[in-house]
Scaffold this motif. Structure first.
Motif, PDB file in Angstrom:
ATOM      1  N   CYS A   1      79.049 -36.996   6.260  1.00 52.52           N
ATOM      2  CA  CYS A   1      79.336 -36.443   7.606  1.00 52.52           C
ATOM      3  C   CYS A   1      78.936 -37.217   8.639  1.00 52.52           C
ATOM      4  CB  CYS A   1      78.509 -35.111   7.898  1.00 52.52           C
ATOM      5  SG  CYS A   1      76.805 -35.543   7.723  1.00 52.52           S
ATOM      6  N   GLY A   2      79.650 -36.806   9.829  1.00 49.93           N
ATOM      7  CA  GLY A   2      79.732 -37.842  11.233  1.00 49.93           C
ATOM      8  C   GLY A   2      78.436 -37.327  11.840  1.00 49.93           C
ATOM      9  N   ASN A   3      77.560 -36.321  11.785  1.00 48.65           N
ATOM     10  CA  ASN A   3      76.297 -35.969  12.448  1.00 48.65           C
ATOM     11  C   ASN A   3      75.768 -34.920  11.525  1.00 48.65           C
ATOM     12  OD1 ASN A   3      76.131 -37.554  15.168  1.00 48.65           O
ATOM     13  ND2 ASN A   3      78.169 -36.605  15.101  1.00 48.65           N
ATOM     14  N   VAL A   4      74.354 -35.164  11.439  1.00 48.51           N
ATOM     15  CA  VAL A   4      73.393 -33.869  10.857  1.00 48.51           C
ATOM     16  C   VAL A   4      72.537 -33.169  11.729  1.00 48.51           C
ATOM     17  CG1 VAL A   4      71.557 -33.532   9.106  1.00 48.51           C
ATOM     18  CG2 VAL A   4      73.406 -35.230   8.671  1.00 48.51           C
ATOM     19  N   VAL A   5      72.225 -31.879  11.820  1.00 48.06           N
ATOM     20  CA  VAL A   5      71.543 -31.289  12.734  1.00 48.06           C
ATOM     21  C   VAL A   5      70.651 -30.325  11.924  1.00 48.06           C
ATOM     22  CG1 VAL A   5      71.143 -29.378  14.368  1.00 48.06           C
ATOM     23  CG2 VAL A   5      73.192 -30.882  14.459  1.00 48.06           C
ATOM     24  N   VAL A   6      69.186 -30.608  11.827  1.00 44.87           N
ATOM     25  CA  VAL A   6      68.106 -30.060  11.176  1.00 44.87           C
ATOM     26  C   VAL A   6      67.810 -28.980  12.121  1.00 44.87           C
ATOM     27  CG1 VAL A   6      65.616 -30.112  10.576  1.00 44.87           C
ATOM     28  CG2 VAL A   6      67.378 -31.925  10.021  1.00 44.87           C
TER      29      VAL A   6
ATOM     30  N   ILE B   1      83.510 -33.995   6.857  1.00 40.95           N
ATOM     31  CA  ILE B   1      82.757 -32.927   7.815  1.00 40.95           C
ATOM     32  C   ILE B   1      82.297 -33.695   9.130  1.00 40.95           C
ATOM     33  CG2 ILE B   1      80.630 -31.656   7.657  1.00 40.95           C
ATOM     34  CD1 ILE B   1      80.836 -31.876   4.819  1.00 40.95           C
ATOM     35  N   ASP B   2      82.509 -33.196  10.098  1.00 36.70           N
ATOM     36  CA  ASP B   2      82.242 -33.612  11.548  1.00 36.70           C
ATOM     37  C   ASP B   2      80.651 -33.452  11.604  1.00 36.70           C
ATOM     38  OD1 ASP B   2      85.034 -34.643  12.414  1.00 36.70           O
ATOM     39  OD2 ASP B   2      85.242 -32.483  12.807  1.00 36.70           O
ATOM     40  N   LEU B   3      80.169 -32.384  11.212  1.00 39.55           N
ATOM     41  CA  LEU B   3      78.832 -31.740  11.564  1.00 39.55           C
ATOM     42  C   LEU B   3      78.337 -31.090  10.419  1.00 39.55           C
ATOM     43  CD1 LEU B   3      76.656 -31.761  13.672  1.00 39.55           C
ATOM     44  CD2 LEU B   3      77.317 -29.447  14.359  1.00 39.55           C
ATOM     45  N   LEU B   4      77.282 -31.472   9.911  1.00 42.91           N
ATOM     46  CA  LEU B   4      76.575 -30.698   8.833  1.00 42.91           C
ATOM     47  C   LEU B   4      75.340 -30.066   9.439  1.00 42.91           C
ATOM     48  CD1 LEU B   4      76.111 -30.385   5.657  1.00 42.91           C
ATOM     49  CD2 LEU B   4      74.620 -32.165   5.694  1.00 42.91           C
ATOM     50  N   VAL B   5      75.078 -28.947   9.495  1.00 41.57           N
ATOM     51  CA  VAL B   5      73.861 -28.128   9.784  1.00 41.57           C
ATOM     52  C   VAL B   5      73.047 -27.722   8.720  1.00 41.57           C
ATOM     53  CG1 VAL B   5      73.176 -26.122  11.229  1.00 41.57           C
ATOM     54  CG2 VAL B   5      75.244 -27.470  11.767  1.00 41.57           C
ATOM     55  N   ILE B   6      71.946 -28.155   8.488  1.00 45.03           N
ATOM     56  CA  ILE B   6      70.804 -27.986   7.669  1.00 45.03           C
ATOM     57  C   ILE B   6      70.032 -26.722   8.209  1.00 45.03           C
ATOM     58  CG2 ILE B   6      68.880 -28.274   6.174  1.00 45.03           C
ATOM     59  CD1 ILE B   6      69.785 -31.561   6.598  1.00 45.03           C
ATOM     60  N   GLY B   7      70.239 -25.420   7.479  1.00 40.53           N
ATOM     61  CA  GLY B   7      69.748 -24.133   8.014  1.00 40.53           C
ATOM     62  C   GLY B   7      70.774 -23.020   8.347  1.00 40.53           C
ATOM     63  N   ALA B   8      70.689 -22.011   7.690  1.00 42.20           N
ATOM     64  CA  ALA B   8      71.838 -20.708   7.955  1.00 42.20           C
ATOM     65  C   ALA B   8      71.086 -19.756   8.662  1.00 42.20           C
ATOM     66  CB  ALA B   8      72.507 -20.348   6.677  1.00 42.20           C
ATOM     67  N   GLY B   9      70.119 -19.967   9.406  1.00 45.58           N
ATOM     68  CA  GLY B   9      69.311 -18.774  10.421  1.00 45.58           C
ATOM     69  C   GLY B   9      70.340 -18.989  11.615  1.00 45.58           C
ATOM     70  N   VAL B  10      69.603 -18.157  12.715  1.00 55.43           N
ATOM     71  CA  VAL B  10      70.515 -18.077  13.780  1.00 55.43           C
ATOM     72  C   VAL B  10      70.475 -19.299  14.645  1.00 55.43           C
ATOM     73  CG1 VAL B  10      68.359 -17.218  15.301  1.00 55.43           C
ATOM     74  CG2 VAL B  10      70.716 -16.142  15.718  1.00 55.43           C
ATOM     75  N   ILE B  11      69.790 -20.189  14.513  1.00 59.40           N
ATOM     76  CA  ILE B  11      69.694 -21.225  15.161  1.00 59.40           C
ATOM     77  C   ILE B  11      70.770 -22.174  14.685  1.00 59.40           C
ATOM     78  CG2 ILE B  11      68.625 -23.547  16.049  1.00 59.40           C
ATOM     79  CD1 ILE B  11      67.707 -21.143  17.702  1.00 59.40           C
ATOM     80  N   GLY B  12      70.873 -22.457  13.534  1.00 55.09           N
ATOM     81  CA  GLY B  12      71.904 -23.180  12.698  1.00 55.09           C
ATOM     82  C   GLY B  12      73.249 -22.612  13.077  1.00 55.09           C
ATOM     83  N   ALA B  13      73.273 -21.141  12.904  1.00 57.93           N
ATOM     84  CA  ALA B  13      74.464 -20.456  12.974  1.00 57.93           C
ATOM     85  C   ALA B  13      75.144 -20.612  14.388  1.00 57.93           C
ATOM     86  CB  ALA B  13      74.293 -19.113  12.590  1.00 57.93           C
ATOM     87  N   ALA B  14      74.318 -20.644  15.433  1.00 59.25           N
ATOM     88  CA  ALA B  14      74.688 -20.560  16.639  1.00 59.25           C
ATOM     89  C   ALA B  14      75.285 -22.202  16.856  1.00 59.25           C
ATOM     90  CB  ALA B  14      73.645 -20.535  17.822  1.00 59.25           C
ATOM     91  N   VAL B  15      74.363 -23.180  16.433  1.00 60.14           N
ATOM     92  CA  VAL B  15      74.830 -24.831  16.612  1.00 60.14           C
ATOM     93  C   VAL B  15      76.318 -24.720  15.867  1.00 60.14           C
ATOM     94  CG1 VAL B  15      74.508 -27.057  15.973  1.00 60.14           C
ATOM     95  CG2 VAL B  15      72.515 -25.568  16.830  1.00 60.14           C
ATOM     96  N   ALA B  16      76.429 -24.274  14.714  1.00 62.94           N
ATOM     97  CA  ALA B  16      77.596 -24.020  13.968  1.00 62.94           C
ATOM     98  C   ALA B  16      78.791 -23.645  14.803  1.00 62.94           C
ATOM     99  CB  ALA B  16      77.372 -23.817  12.665  1.00 62.94           C
ATOM    100  N   HIS B  17      78.574 -22.364  15.045  1.00 66.69           N
ATOM    101  CA  HIS B  17      79.501 -21.679  15.914  1.00 66.69           C
ATOM    102  C   HIS B  17      80.059 -22.376  16.998  1.00 66.69           C
ATOM    103  CE1 HIS B  17      81.690 -18.100  17.263  1.00 66.69           C
ATOM    104  NE2 HIS B  17      81.314 -18.229  18.345  1.00 66.69           N
ATOM    105  N   HIS B  18      79.092 -22.858  17.840  1.00 73.95           N
ATOM    106  CA  HIS B  18      79.680 -23.789  19.241  1.00 73.95           C
ATOM    107  C   HIS B  18      80.128 -24.976  18.915  1.00 73.95           C
ATOM    108  CE1 HIS B  18      78.081 -21.094  22.414  1.00 73.95           C
ATOM    109  NE2 HIS B  18      77.061 -20.826  21.796  1.00 73.95           N
TER     110      HIS B  18
ATOM    111  N   GLY C   1      74.938 -38.828   6.038  1.00 78.02           N
ATOM    112  CA  GLY C   1      74.985 -37.718   4.810  1.00 78.02           C
ATOM    113  C   GLY C   1      73.800 -37.431   4.526  1.00 78.02           C
ATOM    114  N   VAL C   2      73.610 -36.492   3.684  1.00 73.40           N
ATOM    115  CA  VAL C   2      72.455 -36.177   2.921  1.00 73.40           C
ATOM    116  C   VAL C   2      72.851 -36.089   1.472  1.00 73.40           C
ATOM    117  CG1 VAL C   2      71.638 -34.707   4.841  1.00 73.40           C
ATOM    118  CG2 VAL C   2      72.936 -33.956   3.228  1.00 73.40           C
ATOM    119  N   VAL C   3      72.025 -36.276   0.717  1.00 77.51           N
ATOM    120  CA  VAL C   3      71.448 -36.055  -0.590  1.00 77.51           C
ATOM    121  C   VAL C   3      71.108 -34.532  -1.056  1.00 77.51           C
ATOM    122  CG1 VAL C   3      70.709 -36.659  -2.853  1.00 77.51           C
ATOM    123  CG2 VAL C   3      71.116 -38.505  -1.101  1.00 77.51           C
TER     124      VAL C   3
END
Length: 380
Positions: free
Chosen positions: A193-198, A8-25, A183-185
């Motif tokens: 993963c390579g990076n984590v976004v909260v 995983i290059d990027l792990l995003v914690i949060g599936a709200g609109v902010i997390g979704a936008a980060v993931a999409h871009h 990564g995260v537990v």
């Protein structure tokens, strides 16, 4: 920075609109992205939002710059992705108080210098025929728009480079021997993963503490009333100039100011309230009464319109009213995208773009210095 040694290059914690936008871009650049959430897609602040994409409520500065970028990007996403009820309805800010007219005009002048289109309206009845009499000043903002926020999050996550795992609670950070987060537990096992976004919205304060890099984001409750479906009565997002003061306030006590807007499906949404009560969802009846009274004062025609439901949500409140966007210097590999309070949906597209640029080491479209997580450490 990404690495081929991570699945995983990027792990995003949060599936709200902010997390979704980060993931999409990020996914659009070719990154392999996984999004985890303890609830479901749009299960937190996003699902309780009205979906406003506003430039009208921002004072000149970095947040307005981000809002203008987001406004353009949301228009692009509507054309590219679609399916989330993007509506360019425009906003209308009004006041019936003589003592607020000059302040509103000063704000407008500064916003125009920053690139906002804003026009003072002489005959407000042409834009909103049902608005109350006695309006002393009104400003039209054609750039203001609206989306259905839960649909927007879901559509942004629908990308071949994105995997979404719900029902996953993050319980700790995984770090390398050099102190980098790798990564995260979680309740469902470990993710590398390579990076984590909260991007955990109002839960960011709790989650960032669990990860060992606390950020002072706390919940600020808001309540929305929803009327029965009606023929078009309210054409724009209409709110009073008092709303601007409430947004900027640090007061813990209940504050309400009339915000009224129609929707494509017919119901009218009525806000806005702000209060610091932790994650308490009950005891909102006094808020309902104040919101209803404010809406009727602004639009007397609503007096006989039934309210069919009300719901509450929690805005992620930042102590200085600015989002937290950027790297966490205390834990390399950890990034933040939270603290947008009531502007999260509107700022999501720009946040996703600039954070992705920062992760890739590129020049960002908006300077992130004002949004840096390090500012809280400096303040302490």
């Amino acid at each position: 920075m990404t690495s081929e040694r991570y699945g995983i290059d990027l792990l995003v914690i949060g599936a709200g609109v902010i997390g979704a936008a980060v993931a999409h871009h990020a996914a659009a650049t070719g990154m392999r992205v996984t999004v985890v959430d303890r609830q479901g897609v749009a299960g937190g602040s996003t699902g309780a939002g009205e979906g406003n994409l506003l430039v009208s409520d921002k004072t000149p500065g970095p947040e307005l710059d981000l809002a203008i970028l987001s406004s353009r990007l949301w228009s692009d996403l509507a054309a590219e992705v679609g399916g989330f009820e993007y509506e360019t309805k425009g906003g209308l800010v009004v006041t019936s108080r003589a003592d607020t007219v000059d302040g509103l005009r000063d704000l407008v002048a500064g916003q125009r210098r920053s690139g906002v289109t804003a026009t003072e309206v002489d005959d407000v009845a042409q834009l909103e025929p049902h608005l109350r009499d006695g309006i002393r000043a009104a400003v039209h903002y054609p750039q203001d728009a609206q989306v259905m926020p839960a649909l927007a999050a879901a559509r942004l996550l629908d990308h071949p480079n994105i995997a979404v795992h719900t029902g996953v609670t993050v319980t700790g950070a995984v770090t390398s021997h050099r102190g980098r987060m790798v990564g995260v537990v979680t309740s469902q096992g470990q993710y590398s993963c390579g990076n984590v976004v909260v991007a955990a919205g109002a839960a960011t304060g709790q989650l960032s503490t669990v990860l060992g890099a606390p950020i002072p984001i706390t919940p600020r409750r808001g309540v929305v009333l929803v009327t029965a479906a009606m023929p078009p009565l309210v054409r724009h997002k209409v709110y009073t100039a008092d709303y601007l003061a409430d947004v900027a306030s640090d007061d813990d006590a209940l504050q309400t100011s009339p915000v009224v807007e129609g929707t494509p499906a017919g119901p009218i949404l009525i806000g806005a309230s702000r209060e610091r009560v932790g994650f308490e969802r009950s005891r909102t009846q006094p808020v309902w009464r104040r919101l209803a009274a404010g809406a009727v004062d602004l639009f007397p025609v609503l007096r006989e319109v039934p309210v069919i439901r009300a719901y509450s949500g929690f805005r992620p409140f930042s102590p200085d009213h600015l989002p937290v966007i950027g790297p966490d210097d205390r834990l390399p590999g950890l990034w933040h995208a939270s603290g947008h309070e009531g502007a999260g949906v509107g700022l999501a597209a720009g946040t996703g773009r600039v954070l992705t640029q920062a992760i890739l080491g590129e020049l960002t479209d908006v300077d992130l210095a004002a949004f840096s997580p390090a500012r809280f450490e400096e303040a302490r």
